[in-house]
Write a protein that holds these residues in place. Structure first.
Motif: not given
Length: 183
Positions: A53-79
């Motif tokens: 949510a935080l990285g996607i919010e940053a993208l929505s607000r104008g960031m060019n790219a985001a890297v998401f790191v998590d040990q478990a919930s990457t399927n939810v992030i991908r969705d």
């Protein structure tokens, strides 16, 4: 949900179970009011990303790219990333944060904004801030946002200067500026 920007109002999925504690809309709005609220490009790192949510919010607000790191919930992030059409601007790493930082350090990436929101019980904020400096992935003028339990001390880590601190219920938000002069 995404609060503002090009995808404002878009709902986000959250991981099932109690292992992830999604950042509330109130806290998210406060964070972006303190650091933005909008960006003219840049790259962000969402450590312990949960739903992304935080990285996607940053993208929505104008960031060019985001890297998401998590040990478990990457399927939810991908969705969530796919649902807003941000696949091309997103990298998702399913691994412990230390391993991800080592990998990112080999790519010469420098993050302009970093979100650190680990499980509160692990108290990983100070160590992850140090690990980012050691991996040399923080831009000279980076903004680092930490979220942790109000019972935990505000981290004081060489290489970062505390700009602002706020409390929201049981959550403490700290905004740091990278400070290479103190290293």
């Amino acid at each position: 949900r995404i609060i503002a920007g090009r995808w404002g109002g878009h709902p986000l999925k959250a991981p099932t179970g109690n292992a992830t504690r999604p950042t509330s809309d109130r806290v998210k709005e406060a964070v972006f009011s303190m650091i933005g609220p909008f960006f003219n490009g840049g790259i962000c790192l969402d450590l312990f990303a949960g739903s992304g949510a935080l990285g996607i919010e940053a993208l929505s607000r104008g960031m060019n790219a985001a890297v998401f790191v998590d040990q478990a919930s990457t399927n939810v992030i991908r969705d969530n990333v796919q649902a807003v059409g941000a696949t091309g601007a997103s990298t998702i790493l399913k691994m412990p944060y230390q391993r991800a930082l080592r990998r990112l350090s080999t790519q010469s990436l420098k993050f302009d904004v970093v979100f650190i929101d680990p499980p509160y019980r692990l108290n990983l904020v100070p160590q992850s801030m140090k690990d980012m400096l050691m991996a040399n992935v923080v831009a000279v003028t980076a903004t680092v946002v930490t979220e942790h339990d109000i019972k935990q001390d505000t981290p004081h880590v060489v290489g970062y200067r505390l700009r602002k601190e706020a409390r929201y219920g049981t959550t403490k938000i700290c905004i740091f500026q990278a400070d290479s002069s103190s290293i």
